[in-house]
Design a protein around this motif. Structure first.
Motif, mmCIF file in Angstrom:
data_model
loop_
_atom_site.group_PDB
_atom_site.id
_atom_site.type_symbol
_atom_site.label_atom_id
_atom_site.label_comp_id
_atom_site.label_asym_id
_atom_site.label_seq_id
_atom_site.Cartn_x
_atom_site.Cartn_y
_atom_site.Cartn_z
ATOM 1 N N GLY A 1 64.851 56.123 -48.391
ATOM 2 C CA GLY A 1 64.431 56.073 -47.001
ATOM 3 C C GLY A 1 63.162 56.870 -46.775
ATOM 4 O O GLY A 1 62.706 57.586 -47.658
ATOM 5 N N LEU A 2 62.636 56.739 -45.593
ATOM 6 C CA LEU A 2 61.392 57.407 -45.232
ATOM 7 C C LEU A 2 61.634 58.225 -43.977
ATOM 8 O O LEU A 2 62.183 57.728 -42.998
ATOM 9 N N ILE A 3 61.268 59.493 -44.008
ATOM 10 C CA ILE A 3 61.465 60.395 -42.882
ATOM 11 C C ILE A 3 60.101 60.706 -42.289
ATOM 12 O O ILE A 3 59.272 61.314 -42.948
ATOM 13 N N SER A 4 59.902 60.313 -41.056
ATOM 14 C CA SER A 4 58.632 60.619 -40.400
ATOM 15 C C SER A 4 58.762 61.921 -39.624
ATOM 16 O O SER A 4 59.858 62.333 -39.249
ATOM 17 N N ARG A 5 57.654 62.552 -39.388
ATOM 18 C CA ARG A 5 57.604 63.783 -38.595
ATOM 19 C C ARG A 5 58.224 63.537 -37.212
ATOM 20 O O ARG A 5 59.065 64.301 -36.751
ATOM 21 N N THR A 6 57.821 62.461 -36.568
ATOM 22 C CA THR A 6 58.321 62.156 -35.234
ATOM 23 C C THR A 6 59.831 61.951 -35.236
ATOM 24 O O THR A 6 60.544 62.479 -34.379
ATOM 25 N N LEU A 7 60.333 61.200 -36.199
ATOM 26 C CA LEU A 7 61.762 60.936 -36.283
ATOM 27 C C LEU A 7 62.550 62.216 -36.520
ATOM 28 O O LEU A 7 63.587 62.440 -35.894
ATOM 29 N N ALA A 8 62.068 63.080 -37.399
ATOM 30 C CA ALA A 8 62.753 64.341 -37.677
ATOM 31 C C ALA A 8 62.843 65.207 -36.428
ATOM 32 O O ALA A 8 63.905 65.770 -36.125
ATOM 33 N N PHE A 9 61.750 65.300 -35.676
ATOM 34 C CA PHE A 9 61.777 66.113 -34.457
ATOM 35 C C PHE A 9 62.636 65.471 -33.367
ATOM 36 O O PHE A 9 63.295 66.174 -32.601
ATOM 37 N N ASP A 10 62.658 64.143 -33.303
ATOM 38 C CA ASP A 10 63.547 63.464 -32.352
ATOM 39 C C ASP A 10 65.010 63.754 -32.684
ATOM 40 O O ASP A 10 65.817 64.029 -31.802
ATOM 41 N N PHE A 11 65.358 63.682 -33.971
ATOM 42 C CA PHE A 11 66.720 64.014 -34.398
ATOM 43 C C PHE A 11 67.053 65.455 -34.041
ATOM 44 O O PHE A 11 68.152 65.760 -33.587
ATOM 45 N N ALA A 12 66.099 66.359 -34.275
ATOM 46 C CA ALA A 12 66.321 67.787 -34.015
ATOM 47 C C ALA A 12 66.593 68.041 -32.537
ATOM 48 O O ALA A 12 67.501 68.801 -32.191
ATOM 49 N N VAL A 13 65.829 67.402 -31.680
ATOM 50 C CA VAL A 13 66.026 67.572 -30.236
ATOM 51 C C VAL A 13 67.387 67.016 -29.832
ATOM 52 O O VAL A 13 68.122 67.641 -29.061
ATOM 53 N N SER A 14 67.754 65.869 -30.358
ATOM 54 C CA SER A 14 69.033 65.248 -30.019
ATOM 55 C C SER A 14 70.220 66.062 -30.517
ATOM 56 O O SER A 14 71.240 66.161 -29.840
ATOM 57 N N ALA A 15 70.089 66.630 -31.704
ATOM 58 C CA ALA A 15 71.193 67.367 -32.313
ATOM 59 C C ALA A 15 71.385 68.743 -31.699
ATOM 60 O O ALA A 15 72.503 69.252 -31.636
ATOM 61 N N GLY A 16 70.299 69.360 -31.285
ATOM 62 C CA GLY A 16 70.373 70.729 -30.775
ATOM 63 C C GLY A 16 70.251 71.724 -31.917
ATOM 64 O O GLY A 16 70.572 71.419 -33.066
ATOM 65 N N ALA A 17 69.802 72.905 -31.605
ATOM 66 C CA ALA A 17 69.520 73.910 -32.630
ATOM 67 C C ALA A 17 70.748 74.289 -33.447
ATOM 68 O O ALA A 17 70.670 74.488 -34.649
ATOM 69 N N GLY A 18 71.893 74.387 -32.814
ATOM 70 C CA GLY A 18 73.099 74.820 -33.516
ATOM 71 C C GLY A 18 73.638 73.813 -34.516
ATOM 72 O O GLY A 18 74.267 74.182 -35.504
ATOM 73 N N ASN A 19 73.390 72.530 -34.296
ATOM 74 C CA ASN A 19 73.938 71.482 -35.167
ATOM 75 C C ASN A 19 73.019 71.093 -36.311
ATOM 76 O O ASN A 19 73.457 70.424 -37.245
#
Length: 91
Positions: free
Chosen positions: A47-65
């Motif tokens: 798979g391919l991980i883009s910068r934008t996708l990683a930060f979108d996942f991070a925002v959705s997951a929250g810092a603790g998760n």
């Protein structure tokens, strides 16, 4: 035009599927020029991980998760093919 993993072999670094989301976010933060990482599962590109996708996942997951989420569970090599009339709720 579709994006292929092979197009990024020379420009994107590999990252293990077991790496956590927090680790991936940290890698992007430490390397401002990195736009993609190639997800590697069983020694093969998966798979391919883009910068934008990683930060979108991070925002959705929250810092603790973020520390509990392996990036390999969030990224898939399957192509997402949608018709122009597909509603946003579909995906």
């Amino acid at each position: 035009m579709p994006v292929c993993l092979g197009d990024f072999v020379d420009t994107a670094r590999p990252i293990s599927a077991s790496s956590t989301l927090s680790h991936v976010v940290e890698l992007f933060q430490n390397d401002p020029s990195a736009q993609y990482f190639i997800l590697v599962r069983d020694k093969r590109p998966a798979g391919l991980i883009s910068r934008t996708l990683a930060f979108d996942f991070a925002v959705s997951a929250g810092a603790g998760n973020q520390v509990n989420l392996p990036i390999g569970e969030l990224i898939s090599a399957r192509a997402l093919i949608l018709k122009a009339e597909t509603p946003i709720q579909y995906f």
